[in-house]
Write a protein that holds these residues in place. Structure first.
Motif, PDB file in Angstrom:
ATOM      1  N   TRP A   1      -4.766   6.451   2.748  1.00  0.00           N
ATOM      2  CA  TRP A   1      -3.745   5.846   3.610  1.00  0.00           C
ATOM      3  C   TRP A   1      -4.140   4.471   4.141  1.00  0.00           C
ATOM      4  O   TRP A   1      -3.388   3.880   4.920  1.00  0.00           O
ATOM      5  CB  TRP A   1      -3.434   6.787   4.790  1.00  0.00           C
ATOM      6  CG  TRP A   1      -3.025   8.153   4.339  1.00  0.00           C
ATOM      7  CD1 TRP A   1      -3.725   9.313   4.459  1.00  0.00           C
ATOM      8  CD2 TRP A   1      -1.795   8.510   3.666  1.00  0.00           C
ATOM      9  NE1 TRP A   1      -3.031  10.369   3.911  1.00  0.00           N
ATOM     10  CE2 TRP A   1      -1.844   9.909   3.422  1.00  0.00           C
ATOM     11  CE3 TRP A   1      -0.670   7.778   3.254  1.00  0.00           C
ATOM     12  CZ2 TRP A   1      -0.811  10.592   2.777  1.00  0.00           C
ATOM     13  CZ3 TRP A   1       0.352   8.474   2.613  1.00  0.00           C
ATOM     14  CH2 TRP A   1       0.272   9.851   2.383  1.00  0.00           C
ATOM     15  N   SER A   2      -5.297   3.936   3.743  1.00  0.00           N
ATOM     16  CA  SER A   2      -5.729   2.657   4.314  1.00  0.00           C
ATOM     17  C   SER A   2      -4.781   1.485   4.015  1.00  0.00           C
ATOM     18  O   SER A   2      -4.672   0.582   4.845  1.00  0.00           O
ATOM     19  CB  SER A   2      -7.168   2.333   3.899  1.00  0.00           C
ATOM     20  OG  SER A   2      -7.336   2.410   2.514  1.00  0.00           O
ATOM     21  N   PRO A   3      -4.051   1.444   2.880  1.00  0.00           N
ATOM     22  CA  PRO A   3      -3.146   0.303   2.683  1.00  0.00           C
ATOM     23  C   PRO A   3      -2.083   0.174   3.778  1.00  0.00           C
ATOM     24  O   PRO A   3      -1.545  -0.910   3.990  1.00  0.00           O
ATOM     25  CB  PRO A   3      -2.495   0.596   1.321  1.00  0.00           C
ATOM     26  CG  PRO A   3      -3.484   1.464   0.613  1.00  0.00           C
ATOM     27  CD  PRO A   3      -4.092   2.325   1.691  1.00  0.00           C
ATOM     28  N   TRP A   4      -1.809   1.274   4.449  1.00  0.00           N
ATOM     29  CA  TRP A   4      -0.824   1.233   5.539  1.00  0.00           C
ATOM     30  C   TRP A   4      -1.509   1.135   6.906  1.00  0.00           C
ATOM     31  O   TRP A   4      -0.865   1.304   7.934  1.00  0.00           O
ATOM     32  CB  TRP A   4       0.075   2.470   5.481  1.00  0.00           C
ATOM     33  CG  TRP A   4       0.935   2.486   4.254  1.00  0.00           C
ATOM     34  CD1 TRP A   4       2.125   1.837   4.086  1.00  0.00           C
ATOM     35  CD2 TRP A   4       0.687   3.182   3.017  1.00  0.00           C
ATOM     36  NE1 TRP A   4       2.631   2.084   2.819  1.00  0.00           N
ATOM     37  CE2 TRP A   4       1.769   2.903   2.146  1.00  0.00           C
ATOM     38  CE3 TRP A   4      -0.342   4.014   2.560  1.00  0.00           C
ATOM     39  CZ2 TRP A   4       1.840   3.418   0.851  1.00  0.00           C
ATOM     40  CZ3 TRP A   4      -0.262   4.529   1.279  1.00  0.00           C
ATOM     41  CH2 TRP A   4       0.819   4.229   0.431  1.00  0.00           C
ATOM     42  N   GLY A   5      -2.816   0.951   6.888  1.00  0.00           N
ATOM     43  CA  GLY A   5      -3.541   0.806   8.149  1.00  0.00           C
ATOM     44  C   GLY A   5      -3.787   2.114   8.860  1.00  0.00           C
ATOM     45  O   GLY A   5      -4.216   2.120  10.021  1.00  0.00           O
ATOM     46  N   MET A   6      -3.510   3.241   8.194  1.00  0.00           N
ATOM     47  CA  MET A   6      -3.713   4.546   8.826  1.00  0.00           C
ATOM     48  C   MET A   6      -5.158   4.973   8.602  1.00  0.00           C
ATOM     49  O   MET A   6      -5.596   5.136   7.457  1.00  0.00           O
ATOM     50  CB  MET A   6      -2.756   5.579   8.229  1.00  0.00           C
ATOM     51  CG  MET A   6      -2.915   6.968   8.822  1.00  0.00           C
ATOM     52  SD  MET A   6      -2.476   7.020  10.591  1.00  0.00           S
ATOM     53  CE  MET A   6      -2.875   8.736  10.974  1.00  0.00           C
TER      54      MET A   6
END
Lengths: 136, 383
Positions: free
Chosen positions: B137-142
């Motif tokens: 989920w890192s591409p969405w900053g999560m």
């Protein structure tokens, strides 16, 4: 304030078709052939049967906000300019959840249960990140 | 009493391990910021304290479980321990309870007689970040466990009408307890409900005082059979019951069921222990973030789902209340020892070691951990 400096996705053999479809502006999901249920993140087998009997299908791109948060803490250098930024947990019509961001609306405007739909405004080099905003 | 909406799997005969395994020694290091040592050094400090507490030598240890210490070989080499049972368990805090259960099973099955369990963490001095890095989920900053809990608590507030202010009663109660505990990192630093409400947001709806500390420290437990523990230096504390239910169906994201079903399944801990909820005097609840305390109380049936906010607002969790919880100050205000310190505090309560923060006439304590590996255990006095 740019999707171009976001962390890049971790691409593997299972999610590569998902990311390729995003580049073309399509949201796709794996659907279990035995149960007809969709699942995400992409996987080698259906979690409903444990078997590799699934197919890629186009998703409607519609869903609703199940919950959301607003990040004030910086974890990614490429997102520092976006702080504070929202992350929404969207329940897609097909069932799975996506953790995503809001586009065309602010966190202050977001409400749990609100209908949203997908859009593809950009992403880090070589990728397009699905984002969600007010339902079309 | 547990509500009856969720059936817990009742046992019709006593749990085979009920009261068979005991804590014979407990040790903790200093808690704080110690760049001059590391998780090995802190682990040795805690284990020596536990050995002294139990009246044992390293050569009496024939089982070793280490956690957040880089390797078991090096730690065993340092302490001069050559066990017949040894492993390193996973880093997340849910593995404190898992490690305890593994040790109990090993002792009960005869794989080892006397097991040292050692947790050491130098996250503060190495500036450990719990978040960031590449993930699904890192591409969405999560990222970060705190954000997962913030997402779930936002949903809880929507679904049940709870509020951020409800969490203040958790943070305040534990800080009050830390102020009675001279070893707590936040000793001497009281807070008000207003401080909680006005704290810096980290991942909204959660704010700074909803987050656990990050500090250096170590905890060691020495476990053996109840039979052996009877003749040892300190009064034994018995493991009366343990229950666990995992739930991994929500994959890598926040749990859309708020862990309620798998937490509820661990109500079987009462049957396993043969000790009912009413017979418990105090609680240790895994408080990496303040919402887990309320989710735990609901899941184990201390109050109906959705009513935990009202349940805690009149001081139920404070010393002097019906369910004094995390009397050391917990992860929020004592020390972030990932469940190891909270379980150690339960043992200390049952040996009357707690001084100003002692729960009066305590006979049994319950530990609860709300995660995708939901667990609860009940400890009682051995004598």
């Amino acid at each position: 304030m740019s999707l171009a400096t976001r962390p890049k996705p971790l691409v593997d053999n299972w999610n590569r078709p998902f990311w390729d479809a995003c580049k073309d502006g399509h949201l796709i999901l794996q659907r279990c052939k035995a149960t007809g249920k969709c699942f995400f993140p992409p996987a080698p087998v259906s979690p409903f049967t444990g078997r590799p009997d699934w197919e890629w299908v186009g998703a409607s791109g519609r869903g609703e906000i199940w919950s959301f948060v607003v990040f004030h803490q910086s974890y990614f250098p490429g997102m520092k300019d976006e702080l504070p930024y929202p992350v929404a947990m969207v329940k897609l019509e097909e069932g799975p959840y996506l953790l995503t961001n809001l586009d065309g609306m602010t966190a202050a405007e977001a409400k749990i249960g609100q209908k949203v739909s997908v859009r593809f405004p950009g992403g880090p080099e070589g990728f397009v990140l699905p984002q969600f905003g007010p339902a079309a | 009493m547990p509500d009856t909406n969720v059936a817990s799997p009742a046992l019709h005969e006593p749990w085979a391990m009920r009261d068979k395994v005991a804590f014979a020694g407990i040790g903790t290091s200093r808690f704080g910021n110690f760049p001059e040592t590391d998780s090995y050094g802190l682990g040795c400090e805690a284990l020596n304290a536990a050995l002294d507490d139990a009246g044992l030598k390293p050569s009496d240890i024939d089982g070793l479980i280490v956690n957040r210490i880089p390797t078991y070989e090096r730690f065993a080499e340092m302490m001069g321990i050559n066990p017949q049972y040894c492993l390193l368990t996973e880093a997340p805090g849910r593995f404190s309870g898992v490690s305890l259960a593994l040790a109990a099973q090993a002792i009960h099955s005869g794989a080892a007689k006397c097991i040292a369990l050692v947790y050491g963490n130098n996250g503060r001095s190495v500036r450990m970040m719990y978040g960031g890095g590449d993930s699904q989920w890192s591409p969405w900053g999560m990222t970060s466990p705190g954000a997962t809990h913030a997402m779930m608590w936002q949903r809880h507030m929507h679904q049940f009408g709870t509020t951020h202010a409800d969490l203040g009663h958790v943070s305040k109660a534990f800080r009050d307890h830390a102020c009675l505990n001279p070893d707590a990192v936040m000793h001497g630093k009281p807070i008000t409900l207003e401080d909680h409400a006005r704290a810096r947001p980290i991942c909204e709806p959660l704010k700074l005082l909803d987050y656990c500390l990050i500090n250096d420290g170590a905890v060691a437990w020495i476990m053996t059979s109840a039979e052996r523990a009877k003749d040892m230096k300190r009064p034994p504390v018995l493991l009366s019951g343990y229950a666990r239910q995992d739930a991994f169906h929500y994959g890598s994201g926040p749990a859309d069921d708020l862990w309620y079903p798998n937490l509820s399944a661990t109500r079987s801990v009462y049957d396993r222990a043969g000790i009912g909820q009413e017979d418990i005097q105090g609680l240790g609840i895994y408080d990496n973030f303040s919402p887990t305390v309320l989710l735990s109380l609901e899941g184990l049936g201390f109050c109906p789902q959705g009513e935990s906010g009202n349940f805690v607002k009149d001081g139920a969790l404070r010393l002097g209340g019906r369910w004094p919880t995390n009397t050391s100050g917990g992860h929020l205000s004592d020390s972030y020892m990932q469940g190891w310190g909270i379980i150690a505090e339960c043992v200390r309560q049952l040996r009357d070691d707690c001084g100003e923060r002692q729960i009066k006439d305590v006979q049994a304590m319950q530990y609860i951990c709300a995660t995708n590996i939901a667990q609860s255990l009940i400890l009682r006095r051995g004598a």
